[in-house]
Structures are given as structure tokens and as C-alpha cells.
Design a protein around this motif. Structure first.
Motif, PDB file in Angstrom:
ATOM      1  N   ALA A 550       0.829  -1.207   0.000  1.00 45.35           N
ATOM      2  CA  ALA A 550       0.000   0.000   0.000  1.00 45.35           C
ATOM      3  C   ALA A 550       0.862   1.256   0.000  1.00 45.35           C
ATOM      4  CB  ALA A 550      -0.919  -0.012   1.212  1.00 45.35           C
ATOM      5  N   LYS A 555      -0.182  -0.980  -7.244  1.00 50.29           N
ATOM      6  CA  LYS A 555      -1.600  -1.050  -7.596  1.00 50.29           C
ATOM      7  C   LYS A 555      -1.970  -2.389  -8.209  1.00 50.29           C
ATOM      8  CE  LYS A 555      -5.084   1.710 -10.073  1.00 50.29           C
ATOM      9  NZ  LYS A 555      -5.284   2.911 -10.942  1.00 50.29           N
ATOM     10  N   LEU A 602      -1.693   3.056  -2.375  1.00 48.71           N
ATOM     11  CA  LEU A 602      -1.748   4.511  -2.338  1.00 48.71           C
ATOM     12  C   LEU A 602      -1.138   5.081  -3.617  1.00 48.71           C
ATOM     13  CD1 LEU A 602      -0.587   4.885   1.367  1.00 48.71           C
ATOM     14  CD2 LEU A 602      -2.834   5.572   0.481  1.00 48.71           C
ATOM     15  N   PHE A 606       0.252  11.631  -1.615  1.00 47.71           N
ATOM     16  CA  PHE A 606      -0.999  11.648  -0.862  1.00 47.71           C
ATOM     17  C   PHE A 606      -0.831  12.489   0.393  1.00 47.71           C
ATOM     18  CE2 PHE A 606       1.551   7.928   0.079  1.00 47.71           C
ATOM     19  CZ  PHE A 606       1.674   7.946   1.463  1.00 47.71           C
ATOM     20  N   LEU A 764      -5.140   3.015   6.775  1.00 46.36           N
ATOM     21  CA  LEU A 764      -5.200   3.121   5.324  1.00 46.36           C
ATOM     22  C   LEU A 764      -6.345   4.029   4.890  1.00 46.36           C
ATOM     23  CD1 LEU A 764      -4.064   2.059   2.605  1.00 46.36           C
ATOM     24  CD2 LEU A 764      -5.758   0.209   2.746  1.00 46.36           C
ATOM     25  N   LYS A 765      -7.476   3.918   5.564  1.00 47.96           N
ATOM     26  CA  LYS A 765      -8.627   4.764   5.230  1.00 47.96           C
ATOM     27  C   LYS A 765      -8.275   6.239   5.395  1.00 47.96           C
ATOM     28  CE  LYS A 765     -13.515   5.480   6.342  1.00 47.96           C
ATOM     29  NZ  LYS A 765     -14.651   5.056   7.211  1.00 47.96           N
ATOM     30  N   HIS A 768      -6.078   7.314   2.469  1.00 45.97           N
ATOM     31  CA  HIS A 768      -6.793   7.352   1.186  1.00 45.97           C
ATOM     32  C   HIS A 768      -7.678   8.594   1.047  1.00 45.97           C
ATOM     33  CE1 HIS A 768      -5.876   3.946  -1.316  1.00 45.97           C
ATOM     34  NE2 HIS A 768      -6.052   3.055  -0.334  1.00 45.97           N
ATOM     35  N   GLN A 769      -7.794   9.384   2.094  1.00 40.73           N
ATOM     36  CA  GLN A 769      -8.669  10.555   2.033  1.00 40.73           C
ATOM     37  C   GLN A 769      -8.170  11.623   1.066  1.00 40.73           C
ATOM     38  OE1 GLN A 769      -8.857  11.882   6.114  1.00 40.73           O
ATOM     39  NE2 GLN A 769     -10.722  10.721   6.540  1.00 40.73           N
ATOM     40  N   PRO A 771      -5.753  11.666  -1.919  1.00 36.84           N
ATOM     41  CA  PRO A 771      -4.835  11.186  -2.951  1.00 36.84           C
ATOM     42  C   PRO A 771      -4.531  12.280  -3.981  1.00 36.84           C
ATOM     43  CG  PRO A 771      -7.054  10.495  -3.467  1.00 36.84           C
ATOM     44  CD  PRO A 771      -7.149  11.220  -2.146  1.00 36.84           C
TER      45      PRO A 771
END
Length: 866
Positions: A550, A555, A602, A606, A764-765, A768-769, A771
Motif C-alpha cells: 500500500a 496497484k 496509495l 498523498f 489506510l482509510k 486514502h482521504q 490522494p
């Protein structure tokens, strides 16, 4: 002879100088059934493990990605490429490879190799004709000996250096024109070409030009003429460097951050081996595989020319002062082959990693040059001299037998002695009786001699089969193209199979693997710290976790189908084991590979917490370090680990002592004649991912298997690595077996960890906010928008920090900072921002300016001189 006839004869001689080495080596390659002549190939050692992938990258650079001339994300996690290209790929002959895609690249390598053999012979023939040291067909004896000299044969696989043999005679011809006629153009031009073609070999040639000047000074009349010649030489050399500055200045800077960091600072005044061992290199075929990592210099040029080199020092037609200087230069070369400080001088302060005495091609050239001066058409050896040479040769071959060198056999020494006898017999004959027959005999002797030496040496080397390269490459290329059709965006790909660590360059995708001399040391340091195989000059992403996948933006993943086996052959060599990929959604499949999508990955940049700026150095535990990085980026306490130690359910000891603690214990065989095993079993209490850590000491002393299957693990590493053991295997026992290879094994850092999936998903959440949404991406430019949420004051990237990167946020230049000693990050405020990353090699503009000024000044000076 009129001018037209002279030109025609020279054309014939130059054509023969090219064709004879090509025909000889082409016949040998056909005999060995090397592609396109059969199922084998020229690929071996670095040519098969490194250069062939760089050639594939070069084709893609020219045909598809010109921006990767300066930077590539196929080089590990990303790295500068100008310095890399200057070392590996700036030969204009590489353009021939454009006609050989994919699995046919091996045929292109064949053509390129033969072309270089031919051009080396042609260049030497040109020098001999222009200097009038030789004339007519007899020139072919000397040009062929040069083209097939011992260095060229031993380093046939090191194609990146071979242009030096082509350009060296042209540089020397230019230098002679400069010293004797005051005409600098040829010297300046070819030395500049050499500096651009390969700066490393150019350094050695530059040192040699100093020796050539010293050799020629006695032939100049008076000290004033000599001082003038020295001044012209110095200015012309600087002009060449100035013209090449567009590549030299950026490359020199790149070296200071990569290869140059390994330069020796402590130099010992000592001999590296017994100098008498060099006598073995005077025997035809004096080479084998063991001479690649360490050995003596490869200098063989055929018995006739070796004798001719010695006769030069007794040639009365050569001024004694010039012979004296030549003798000193020869002694200097011999000392350089065994005395450590001089060896380091030729290699720019670094001990070669494999392929020692890389400058010995210059000594081979020197021997051919002296022999050509001594063995003039009218030369005839007298009986006393012939007897002296014969006795000396017998003593030398007798001594080589006593040395017991592994690469020499009795038959080789007898063949060498036979060529000595035949050579002396020819030299005793007066040429004027039958000039054409005499010259034909000289050519025949030399061609047979160096041809025998070449064939004998190369017969001792093993090569990669065409199928081994072609089938793998075809599958890798197909999988890579399939992913690009599915997703043409910017991302990294991880995989669990590997032919070489430069697969990303071969398959034209971004990853984290690389093997190259110009790899920045920060990358293997970081990769080793997170549990990946790494070393000086290489990294290999084989031991990832969900966290590292991550973080580094993998990916997509690739795995081999059918364990990489087709028709009982291992087509796709396995290098890792990742059961935690099995539940990822499949996005592509080929005959031998499966590609999957990793939604946790990710992007390249980010939003993150500023806590990452305070994170200290790497810990000795790779999983702890991964956890600290991820938690710091998410703004969570780093003392809340994502990985927890998992105890073994049971342990079984066979023929070793029992122990309450596994990790850190040294186990010893109790009965040395019987097998010894340590079997560790654990039952996963959850469906989370489980990982085994393994110290580098284990691999050398124990084989490792899991549930009776050998681990698919790349086995070259110096740090503790992380191996994925289980995923979604709740309640299913997993048994790890260590079988001792030797009498004892230290189970260094052997522990099992469980990934806390819930904690990982929560962090991780958060990451991911925010990117970076990429709008445009090339190897040197990334542009996109990012919406930074509250609590995130840092734009974190997984682009390795480098001076050449320039960042703008909303059109304003921002100075990036280096975090965890590896990546770029920059402070940023909450809200939506336009971000742009641009890469420009440091000193490229200055180098271009110096090149233009030097070129204009040189052209003006030469025209004014005319």
C-alpha cells in the motif's frame, strides 16, 4: 601508386580488417548454435542478467518514452538515468537494436557483438595504414590480433565497454597528428566521442594518452617543440572534455550520489598477487569462468605479436630514447596489473566488482602497436635471437605448468609453444624471396593463433538458452501490455517471479526492482530496512506485506500460473510467495501469469500527517519499521504496532538439541552423519496475514521449506527479510522446516507476526482521504490535484528524494524535504491544490552551455589555424 589505386587498396585492407574477425567469430557462434543460428544465445553473467534488460529499456526510450533518457520509475522506485545511460547505453551502435524487439533481442546482441569485433579490427587497420607502420594485406595479421585480443574475448559479454577498442586507435591517430603536425581536430573529436560514449573507459584512455605523449616526445626536435606539443595536448584534451560536458557534468554529479560513494579512501601499498602468475596469460585460451570475479589481466595477442613486442626493444631503427620510454611504460603497465595503488588509479579509485584489470585492453593495443613497429616487412630475425626466444619461451611454458593455473591445460601450453616455433620459423625467412606468400603465412599464423585462443576461452563459458530468455520475455511483455490496456495510468507493479532484477526495464513497467552500478545507496538501504533483498547496486521487491504494498503504491500484482512450469520446464522462475494476494480481484491472465488489482495501494503522492518528519532512523525489525512509517503518516501513535508476534503452536527437534527459545539460538547437529531438522508449527487463530522474519545468517546454513514445499525466496540478501506465510487460513496448521546444510545454524531473527488487519484498514482509510489525482504523467513530469483534509499538513510522496526534482504548488515553487532518509515530502495546507513535479538532471543546463561554448571555440580555432 596513383591516388585512386591507393584509395582502392586501403578500402580493401579496411574491409578485410572488418570481415576477418566477423567471419571468425560468426563461425564460432554458429558452431555454438547461438541465436539466430540455434537454441543457445550469447547471454551470460551480466549480459544476461543486466545489459539485455537495459537494451530493452533503450529501445523503449527511443521508440516510446524519450523522457526516460533523464529519469525512470523502472529503476527501483525511481532514479536518474542520464548517469546510468552514460555508463551503459550511449554507444551509437546500440541503434542497431531497434530492429530486434522482445525475444529477438538476443539476435540483435549477436549482430552488435560481431559489428564491434569487425570495427575494432578496421580501426586498428586504419591506424596502421595511416601511420605507415604496416601496409598491404599483412596489416590484417595485426588488426585481427587486436580485434580478438584476450581482453576482447574475456569481456565479450561486457558490451558496454567494447566501443573503447574501436575508438582507441582513432584517438591515438588523432594524438599523433596533434603532436607531429599540429592538427588537433581528429584527437579532440574522437576523445569527445569516447567521453560521451562511456566515461568510465574514457578515463582509462585519457591516462594512456599521457603515456603516448611521453613515448612520442623523444621524436620531437628540441625542448621548445616538446613544450609546445604538451601545451597543445593539454588544451585539446580540455576542449574534448568541454565538448562532452553536456553528459559529463550531470554524470559526475550523479556519480557522487551513487557509484562514487564507494570510492576507496584507504589505499594499501601492496601487491595483489604473485606477479609471476601473469605468465599464464601468455598462453592461448588462458581464461575461464573463475577468472571473471578475480584473476589476472587478459592480454593475449598471439605468439607472433608477443615476440614482436619484445623485439621492439632491440630494434635499432627506433631511437634508443624512445625505446627506453616504451620500456618504462611497459613496466608501468605490468606493475599496474598487480600493484594495488596503480590498479585503483586506472579504475578511478574503485576496486572492480568482477572483471578485474579492465584497462588491460590498452596494454593489448600497446603490444600490437610496438609489434607493428618492430615487424616491418624487411625485418628478418637472426638465429641467435631465435634461439634465445625459443629457450625463454620453453622456460615460460615450463613455469606456467608449475604454477598449476586452473584455466591452463598441458595441451594449451603445447599449442602455445607450437605457435612460438612456427612464428620463429617465419621470422627467420627473408621476405623478399616471396613477399605475398610470406605475408600470407604471417596472416595465417596470427589468425589461427588468436582464433584458437578465442575458441578455447569461450568454450569454457556457459550461456543462457534462447528459450530460457525468449519464453520468459514473451510472457512478461504480454502481461505488461495487458495491464497497460486495462489501466494506462501511473502505477507500480509487484510480482513473485523473476528472471533478472531489471525485469521492469525489460517489460516496460514501474516496480521496485533494479540491478545497476549507478543505483543510489539510499534505495537499497531503505528496501533492506523494510525486509526486502538488497545490496550494493541492487534491490528486489520479493518480500512485501500488505503495508509495504500500500505504502509504495503497488496497484497491481503479477503471479506465475502452474508454479511457472510449462512442459516440465521452469519458464517463470519463482522469487517470492504471497498468499495474501490470492483474494485480490483478477484483472488479467496470460498463458503463464495472473494479474490482480490491489485496492489498498496509495498513489505516488498523498496527504499525510507531519509526524513523518519526526520519524527517526530505521529499526532492526523490518515489520516494526513498516508499522512506524505507516502509523506516522496516518497521524497515529507509532507505538501502536500494526504487527503482533505470534507464538508457535509446537516445535519438533530432529538430531539437534532442544531449546525453549527459537530465535537467536544456535542449533548444532548431534549426529554429524544424519540429517538435522527444526520444525516449527503454528495454527493461525484468525484469517489475517501472517509473516515470517528471517535473518541473513540462516540462508547459508539451512534450507527452508513450508508444508514440505521449498520456499520460493530470492536468496541474496543482507538484511532481515519478511516472508508471507498465510492469509485466510484460520485453523489450518502451517509447518516451517529448517534443515541444516552444515553442522550448525543460527536462527537469526526467526519470528512469526500477525498483521492487525483492523488497525491497518483504519490507518489506510485515513491515508486514502487525500490522494493526488494525476492529470498528466511522464518519466520527468507529474501534474495533478490534491484535496488535503484537516489534520494532514504534509504531501507525502514515494518518489526518491533527488536534487533534480523541482516542485510547484499552485504555481509557487516549494522546496521538498527528505523523509525517512529516502522520499520527498513537502509541507502543505488544507484545501485543494494544483501540484507539479518536474525533474531536470542537475548541471544539465550548465553542461549544455559549456558544450556549446567549447564546440564554437574549437571550430573557430581549427578554422583559424587552417
Amino acid at each position: 601508386m596513383n591516388r585512386q589505386n591507393w584509395k582502392n587498396q586501403h578500402t580493401v585492407i579496411l574491409t578485410g580488417g572488418f570481415l576477418i574477425p566477423v567471419v571468425l567469430m560468426g563461425a564460432y557462434f554458429a558452431y555454438r548454435q547461438m541465436a539466430p543460428f540455434g537454441p543457445s544465445s550469447l547471454l551470460t553473467v551480466d549480459l544476461g542478467q543486466q545489459y539485455i534488460d537495459f537494451f530493452a529499456y533503450f529501445r523503449n526510450l527511443i521508440l516510446h518514452h524519450p523522457g526516460s533518457l533523464f529519469y525512470s520509475f523502472s529503476k527501483g522506485l525511481g532514479g536518474e538515468m542520464l548517469g546510468t545511460n552514460a555508463y551503459y547505453l550511449f554507444s551509437p551502435l546500440n541503434l542497431l537494436l531497434l530492429f530486434f524487439p522482445g525475444k529477438w533481442l538476443t539476435s540483435g546482441v549477436m549482430l552488435l557483438t560481431l559489428t564491434r569485433f569487425g570495427l575494432a579490427g578496421m580501426a586498428m587497420a586504419w591506424l596502421l595504414l595511416k601511420t605507415k607502420l604496416q601496409s598491404g594485406p599483412r596489416t590484417w595479421a595485426f588488426s585481427t590480433a587486436y580485434a580478438l585480443n584476450g581482453w576482447m574475448i574475456a569481456n565479450q559479454l561486457n558490451m558496454i565497454w567494447q566501443d573503447a577498442l574501436i575508438i582507441l586507435p582513432l584517438i591515438v591517430w588523432g594524438l599523433l597528428r596533434l603532436l607531429h603536425r599540429g592538427q588537433p581536430g581528429t584527437y579532440i573529436a574522437w576523445l569527445a566521442v569516447m567521453m560521451i560514449d562511456n566515461y568510465y573507459m574514457a578515463w582509462m584512455i585519457c591516462l594512456f594518452t599521457i603515456l603516448v605523449v611521453a613515448w612520442q616526445l623523444p621524436t620531437l626536435a628540441g625542448w621548445r617543440a616538446r613544450l609546445k606539443a604538451c601545451g597543445a595536448y593539454l588544451i585539446s584534451s580540455l576542449a574534448s572534455a568541454g565538448i562532452a560536458a553536456i553528459t559529463l557534468l550531470p554524470t559526475i554529479y550523479a556519480l557522487t550520489t551513487s557509484k562514487g560513494t564507494y570510492t576507496e579512501t584507504m589505499i594499501s601499498s601492496k601487491f595483489e598477487y604473485r606477479p609471476i602468475k601473469m605468465l599464464g596469460k601468455l598462453v592461448p585460451g588462458s581464461f575461464d569462468f573463475n577468472q571473471m570475479p578475480s584473476g589476472q589481466p587478459n592480454i593475449y595477442v598471439g605468439m607472433l605479436l608477443i615476440i614482436g613486442t619484445g623485439l621492439y626493444f632491440f630494434a635499432r631503427k627506433v631511437p634508443w630514447s624512445q625505446r627506453l620510454v616504451a620500456g618504462l611504460i611497459t613496466v608501468f603497465f605490468i606493475l599496474s596489473f598487480c600493484y594495488e595503488p596503480l590498479d585503483l588509479l586506472w579504475h578511478a579509485g574503485q576496486f572492480p566488482v568482477w572483471y578485474p584489470y579492465r584497462f588491460s585492453f590498452i596494454f593489448a593495443f600497446w603490444c600490437v602497436l610496438l609489434a607493428a613497429r618492430a615487424l616491418q616487412p624487411a625485418y628478418q630475425l637472426k638465429w641467435p635471437g631465435a634461439l634465445a626466444i625459443l629457450v625463454l619461451s620453453i622456460l615460460i611454458f615450463w613455469e606456467t605448468g608449475r604454477l598449476k593455473l586452473s584455466y591452463l591445460s598441458t595441451s594449451q601450453r603445447l599449442i602455445g609453444l607450437g605457435f612460438v616455433v612456427v612464428s620463429l620459423a617465419v621470422l627467420l625467412i627473408a621476405r623478399h624471396n616471396s613477399p605475398r606468400l610470406y605475408d600470407f603465412l604471417i596472416i595465417l599464423i596470427v589468425v589461427c593463433d588468436v582464433g584458437t585462443a578465442a575458441f578455447t576461452s569461450l568454450n569454457k563459458i556457459a550461456y543462457v538458452s534462447q528459450a530460457e530468455f525468449g519464453k520468459y520475455t514473451q510472457q512478461l511483455d504480454t502481461a505488461s501490455r495487458q495491464l497497460k490496456r486495462h489501466d494506462p495510468g501511473f502505477y507500480r507493479v509487484a510480482k513473485t517471479f523473476m528472471r533478472t532484477k531489471d525485469d521492469p526495464m525489460q517489460g516496460d513497467f514501474f516496480s521496485a526492482d533494479h540491478f545497476g552500478s549507478t543505483l543510489e545507496p539510499a534505495i537499497p538501504a531503505f528496501m533492506g530496512a523494510i525486509g526486502q533483498p538488497a545490496g550494493d547496486g541492487f534491490v528486489s521487491y520479493d518480500n512485501g506485506t500488505q503495508v509495504s504494498d500500500a505504502l509504495l503504491g503497488f496497484k497491481y500484482t503479477m503471479t506465475a500460473r502452474h508454479h511457472g512450469i510449462e512442459d516440465s520446464n521452469q519458464i517463470m522462475p519463482l522469487s517470492g510467495y504471497r498468499p495474501d494476494w490470492a483474494h485480490l480481484p483478477e484483472v488479467g491472465r496470460t498463458k503463464m501469469t495472473t494479474s490482480r488489482y490491489n485496492p489498498a495501494a496509495l498513489p505516488i503522492a498523498f496527504g499525510a500527517s507531519s509526524k513523518i518528519f519526526q520519524l527517526g532512523k530505521a529499526t532492526l525489525d523490518p515489520l516494526s519499521y513498516q508499522s512506524q512509517i505507516f502509523q506516522a503518516l496516518a497521524g497515529r501513535p507509532i507505538n501502536q504496532p500494526l504487527f503482533n508476534v505470534q507464538n508457535f503452536t509446537s516445535v519438533r527437534f530432529d538430531n539437534v538439541q532442544a531449546a525453549h527459545q527459537i530465535t537467536g539460538t544456535t542449533f548444532r547437529k548431534q549426529n554429524l552423519l544424519k540429517p538435522a531438522d527444526i520444525k516449527l508449527t503454528f495454527i493461525p487463530p484468525t484469517d489475517d496475514s501472517y509473516y515470517l522474519t528471517l535473518g541473513p545468517e540462516v540462508k547459508d546454513n539451512a534450507s527452508i521449506s513450508m508444508d514440505r514445499r521449498d520456499f520460493n525466496q530470492y536468496n541474496t540478501y543482507r538484511d532481515t527479510v519478511v516472508i508471507n506465510l498465510a492469509h485466510h487460513q484460520k485453523g489450518k496448521p502451517v509447518t516451517i522446516t529448517f534443515r541444516l546444510k552444515k553442522t550448525s545454524v543460527w536462527l537469526q531473527n526467526v519470528s512469526v507476526y500477525r498483521l492487525n488487519q483492523r488497525a491497518f484498514d483504519a490507518s489506510l482509510k485515513t491515508l486514502h482521504q487525500s490522494p493526488l489525482k494525476i492529470q498528466h504523467a511522464t518519466p520527468t513530469r507529474i501534474r495533478g490535484t490534491v484535496k488535503i483534509h484537516r489534520g494532514q499538513s504534509t504531501l507525502m510522496t514515494t518518489i526518491p528524494a533527488a536534487k533534480g526534482w523541482h516542485v510547484k504548488v499552485d504555481g509557487h515553487r516549494v522546496q521538498p524535504r527528505t523523509v525517512i532518509g529516502t522520499f520527498m515530502a513537502l509541507p502543505i495546507t488544507a484545501g485543494t491544490h494544483q501540484v507539479e513535479f518536474n525533474y531536470r538532471p542537475p548541471y544539465l543546463i550548465l553542461g549544455a552551455l559549456v558544450t556549446v561554448i567549447s564546440l564554437i571555440a574549437t571550430i573557430y580555432f581549427i578554422r583559424r589555424q587552417r
